[in-house]
Design an enzyme around this catalytic site. Structure first.
Site, mmCIF file in Angstrom:
data_model
loop_
_atom_site.group_PDB
_atom_site.id
_atom_site.type_symbol
_atom_site.label_atom_id
_atom_site.label_comp_id
_atom_site.label_asym_id
_atom_site.label_seq_id
_atom_site.Cartn_x
_atom_site.Cartn_y
_atom_site.Cartn_z
ATOM 1 C CG HIS A 114 67.799 41.268 -28.238
ATOM 2 N ND1 HIS A 114 67.501 41.274 -29.577
ATOM 3 C CD2 HIS A 114 68.529 40.137 -28.054
ATOM 4 C CE1 HIS A 114 68.055 40.227 -30.175
ATOM 5 N NE2 HIS A 114 68.677 39.518 -29.264
ATOM 6 C CG ASP A 142 69.453 40.293 -21.655
ATOM 7 O OD1 ASP A 142 70.366 40.459 -22.461
ATOM 8 O OD2 ASP A 142 68.261 40.111 -21.987
HETATM 9 C C1 LIG Z 1 75.297 37.327 -26.566
HETATM 10 C C2 LIG Z 1 75.448 38.817 -26.844
HETATM 11 C C3 LIG Z 1 74.531 39.636 -25.955
HETATM 12 C C4 LIG Z 1 73.060 39.514 -26.343
HETATM 13 C C5 LIG Z 1 72.190 40.058 -25.288
HETATM 14 C C6 LIG Z 1 70.933 40.716 -25.852
HETATM 15 C C7 LIG Z 1 70.988 42.167 -25.537
HETATM 16 C C8 LIG Z 1 69.714 40.071 -25.273
HETATM 17 O O1 LIG Z 1 68.795 40.702 -24.838
HETATM 18 S S1 LIG Z 1 69.703 38.360 -25.186
HETATM 19 C C9 LIG Z 1 68.047 37.954 -24.730
HETATM 20 C C10 LIG Z 1 67.277 37.532 -25.937
HETATM 21 N N1 LIG Z 1 65.939 37.104 -25.604
HETATM 22 C C11 LIG Z 1 65.668 35.929 -24.979
HETATM 23 O O2 LIG Z 1 66.536 35.164 -24.625
HETATM 24 C C12 LIG Z 1 64.210 35.651 -24.742
HETATM 25 C C13 LIG Z 1 63.790 34.247 -25.236
HETATM 26 N N2 LIG Z 1 64.353 33.922 -26.513
HETATM 27 C C14 LIG Z 1 63.869 34.463 -27.655
HETATM 28 O O3 LIG Z 1 63.021 35.313 -27.676
HETATM 29 C C15 LIG Z 1 64.541 33.981 -28.929
HETATM 30 O O4 LIG Z 1 65.329 32.867 -28.648
HETATM 31 C C16 LIG Z 1 65.426 35.053 -29.592
HETATM 32 C C17 LIG Z 1 64.572 36.216 -30.050
HETATM 33 C C18 LIG Z 1 66.491 35.513 -28.627
HETATM 34 C C19 LIG Z 1 66.117 34.422 -30.804
HETATM 35 O O5 LIG Z 1 65.106 33.970 -31.699
HETATM 36 P P1 LIG Z 1 65.445 32.787 -32.687
HETATM 37 O O6 LIG Z 1 64.428 32.833 -33.749
HETATM 38 O O7 LIG Z 1 66.887 32.845 -33.051
HETATM 39 O O8 LIG Z 1 65.306 31.492 -31.764
HETATM 40 P P2 LIG Z 1 63.989 30.830 -31.130
HETATM 41 O O9 LIG Z 1 62.763 31.335 -31.779
HETATM 42 O O10 LIG Z 1 64.096 30.906 -29.663
HETATM 43 O O11 LIG Z 1 64.158 29.288 -31.553
HETATM 44 C C20 LIG Z 1 65.360 28.596 -31.298
HETATM 45 C C21 LIG Z 1 65.603 27.790 -32.556
HETATM 46 O O12 LIG Z 1 66.830 27.085 -32.399
HETATM 47 C C22 LIG Z 1 66.586 25.710 -32.481
HETATM 48 N N3 LIG Z 1 67.493 25.005 -31.577
HETATM 49 C C23 LIG Z 1 67.829 25.360 -30.307
HETATM 50 N N4 LIG Z 1 68.692 24.488 -29.783
HETATM 51 C C24 LIG Z 1 68.903 23.557 -30.741
HETATM 52 C C25 LIG Z 1 69.710 22.372 -30.812
HETATM 53 N N5 LIG Z 1 70.480 21.986 -29.785
HETATM 54 N N6 LIG Z 1 69.680 21.639 -31.972
HETATM 55 C C26 LIG Z 1 68.939 22.061 -33.032
HETATM 56 N N7 LIG Z 1 68.153 23.171 -33.031
HETATM 57 C C27 LIG Z 1 68.148 23.902 -31.895
HETATM 58 C C28 LIG Z 1 65.139 25.529 -32.081
HETATM 59 O O13 LIG Z 1 64.628 24.311 -32.540
HETATM 60 C C29 LIG Z 1 64.517 26.742 -32.762
HETATM 61 O O14 LIG Z 1 64.405 26.450 -34.140
HETATM 62 P P3 LIG Z 1 63.178 27.098 -34.966
HETATM 63 O O15 LIG Z 1 63.425 28.564 -34.960
HETATM 64 O O16 LIG Z 1 63.299 26.463 -36.329
HETATM 65 O O17 LIG Z 1 61.926 26.711 -34.237
HETATM 66 C C30 LIG Z 1 75.289 39.073 -28.405
HETATM 67 C C31 LIG Z 1 75.344 40.572 -28.674
HETATM 68 C C32 LIG Z 1 75.909 40.727 -30.125
HETATM 69 C C33 LIG Z 1 75.976 39.284 -30.649
HETATM 70 C C34 LIG Z 1 76.964 39.019 -31.784
HETATM 71 C C35 LIG Z 1 76.585 39.881 -33.017
HETATM 72 O O18 LIG Z 1 75.197 39.716 -33.347
HETATM 73 C C36 LIG Z 1 77.468 39.542 -34.229
HETATM 74 C C37 LIG Z 1 77.567 38.048 -34.560
HETATM 75 C C38 LIG Z 1 76.277 37.606 -35.262
HETATM 76 C C39 LIG Z 1 76.369 36.058 -35.685
HETATM 77 O O19 LIG Z 1 75.138 35.662 -36.301
HETATM 78 C C40 LIG Z 1 76.561 35.225 -34.346
HETATM 79 C C41 LIG Z 1 77.850 35.697 -33.652
HETATM 80 C C42 LIG Z 1 77.898 37.199 -33.305
HETATM 81 C C43 LIG Z 1 79.322 37.487 -32.884
HETATM 82 C C44 LIG Z 1 76.870 37.523 -32.172
HETATM 83 C C45 LIG Z 1 77.155 36.665 -30.905
HETATM 84 C C46 LIG Z 1 76.210 37.025 -29.750
HETATM 85 O O20 LIG Z 1 74.884 36.699 -30.102
HETATM 86 C C47 LIG Z 1 76.327 38.497 -29.380
HETATM 87 C C48 LIG Z 1 77.707 38.819 -28.847
#
Ligand SMILES: C[C@H](CCC[C@H](C)C(=O)SCCNC(=O)CCNC(=O)[C@H](O)C(C)(C)COP(=O)(O)OP(=O)(O)OC[C@H]1O[C@@H](n2cnc3c(N)ncnc32)[C@H](O)[C@@H]1OP(=O)(O)O)[C@H]1CC[C@H]2[C@@H]3[C@H](O)C[C@@H]4C[C@H](O)CC[C@]4(C)[C@H]3C[C@H](O)[C@]12C
Length: 383
Positions: free
Chosen positions: A123, A153
């Site tokens: 993050h 971000d």
């Molecule tokens: C939003 C609030 C603020 C967050 C900001 C935070 C401080 C950041 O820094 S965000 C920046 C994160 N990093 C990146 O974006 C860099 C690139 N991305 C990644 O590194 C990764 O995506 C990851 C580490 C962020 C997440 O990894 P993950 O394993 O989840 O995902 P990926 O490996 O990327 O793979 C994606 C998978 O999804 C599949 N996919 C995608 N799209 C589709 C689709 N359309 N159909 C089907 N499948 C899809 C894709 O195929 C991949 O699948 P596989 O993995 O099988 O390959 C947030 C701050 C607090 C949060 C809230 C809090 O956490 C509580 C709750 C928690 C609950 O779980 C969710 C709601 C919350 C209220 C939550 C809500 C928000 O997140 C926050 C408010």
């Protein structure tokens, strides 16, 4: 608007890519956010202004095929996943750029598309740490701290990615070709901190964290608490502004140490703090407004829109839900951004209209719906 007619597909992500998509939408692009379905996952995109939402399951073959078809008629794709995820879905750049050589394929990640951490989770704070910038942030004798998730971000991620996309779109007007934009937040944050690197030999940053001119070491570049528990921000760097600050505080600079006497800074800060604590924020504003002492009130989010300067410029806007937010920036004189006044889209709200626009027939859409590859989410009409 500057980006009128540009078609963007933004795959739903956490925070950086939604800002990137919102910037493009604010300046006229048609942004479709591709949301996951089933849409049970909470929609974390609070930056959905001006976007429409299509709920599409990319993990099903027909879903991935549908996205490929959309990309054939799009200008930009923004994907926010770890390196390798799109390739796993059969949606990597090699595939999509072959089918649409004009596509701008933007990949917004923390660590970039290569390197030891490319597949690691992370993050903002992690990216800021790896960029070197976090080591410079924080007060003397305290741990480094990340300023919310603004620097990696948003500044180093969403904004840099939007800049990369717009540069690639401009380049395409001459070459006719698309390309991949590899936007790493580590590198974006590092890049925007170039000043820190270039000013190392100016004596600005060669002391410990919190002892330098711009990192809370200097008494004339600091915030101070006022009698009513608010704060004033002081940025009187140049001697002529510093002189106005000293006068406004009721001091005589002839009786003070030299402005740049590092060793006297801690005592100077204590002296300034004691003086600022004697008057309210409003009283200090009456003293410093209109003179070049570089002293301004620290405004809360509730106050900023009502501040006279911000009101005169309409720097903050209200949507049809009465939600206040910052106006898009910068202000272009002839083709300014026109941010949508409408609420953010629900997940899947526009699935059918988007697919029809991109050439899908009603029968194709019905089939995708019956196979649960897509979802509709038409809001109930307000009766
Ligand atoms: C939003 C609030 C603020 C967050 C900001 C935070 C401080 C950041 O820094 S965000 C920046 C994160 N990093 C990146 O974006 C860099 C690139 N991305 C990644 O590194 C990764 O995506 C990851 C580490 C962020 C997440 O990894 P993950 O394993 O989840 O995902 P990926 O490996 O990327 O793979 C994606 C998978 O999804 C599949 N996919 C995608 N799209 C589709 C689709 N359309 N159909 C089907 N499948 C899809 C894709 O195929 C991949 O699948 P596989 O993995 O099988 O390959 C947030 C701050 C607090 C949060 C809230 C809090 O956490 C509580 C709750 C928690 C609950 O779980 C969710 C709601 C919350 C209220 C939550 C809500 C928000 O997140 C926050 C408010």
């Amino acid at each position: 608007m500057a980006l009128r007619g540009v078609r963007v597909l933004e795959l739903a992500g956490l925070a950086p890519s939604p800002l990137c998509g919102m910037i493009l939408a604010d300046f006229g692009a048609q942004v479709v956010r591709v949301d996951r379905c089933p849409r049970s996952a909470m929609n974390a995109d609070v930056q959905g202004r001006g976007k429409r939402s299509l709920a599409l399951d990319l993990k099903q073959g027909p879903g991935a095929a549908a996205l490929r078809r959309l990309c054939r008629r799009a200008d930009v794709l923004v994907e926010p996943f770890r390196h390798g995820v799109m390739e796993k879905l059969g949606l990597g750049p090699k595939v999509l750029l072959k089918e649409n050589p004009k596509l701008i394929y933007a990949r917004l990640t923390g660590f970039g598309q290569s390197g030891k951490y490319a597949k690691s989770a992370g993050h903002d704070i992690n990216y800021l740490a790896l960029s070197g910038v976090l080591s410079k942030l924080g007060r003397k004798d305290e741990n480094p701290y990340a300023p919310v998730n603004l620097l990696a971000d948003f500044a180093g991620g969403g904004v840099m990615c939007a800049m990369g996309i717009i540069m690639a779109l401009y380049e395409r007007t001459k070459s006719g070709k698309g390309q991949v934009v590899d936007a790493s937040m580590v590198e974006g944050a590092a890049y925007l901190s170039s000043f820190l690197w270039k000013s190392q030999n100016l004596g600005l940053w060669n002391r410990l964290r919190g002892e330098n001119l711009l990192d809370s070491g200097a008494p004339f570049y600091e915030t101070y608490k006022t009698l009513d528990g608010k704060f004033m921000a002081v940025g009187a760097i140049e001697p002529q502004f510093y002189e106005q600050l000293v006068k406004g505080l009721g001091l005589d600079s002839d009786k003070l140490p030299n402005q740049l006497s590092f060793s006297d800074w801690p005592e100077m800060k204590k002296m300034f703090a004691a003086i600022f604590s004697k008057k309210t924020q409003a009283e200090w504003c009456r003293i410093f407004d209109g003179i070049d002492a570089c002293v301004t009130p620290v405004l809360s989010l509730d106050e900023v829109a009502l501040h006279e300067h911000n009101k005169e410029r309409s720097s903050f806007i209200k949507n049809d839900q009465e939600e206040i937010s910052p106006r898009p920036s910068p202000l272009l004189s002839r083709t300014p951004a026109t941010p949508s006044p409408r609420r953010d889209p629900f997940i899947g709200e526009h699935t059918e209209e988007i697919l029809l626009e991109f050439g899908f027939t009603k029968e194709e859409i019905a089939k995708l719906h019956s196979e649960k590859v897509i979802e509709f989410n038409k809001p109930k009409a307000n009766l």
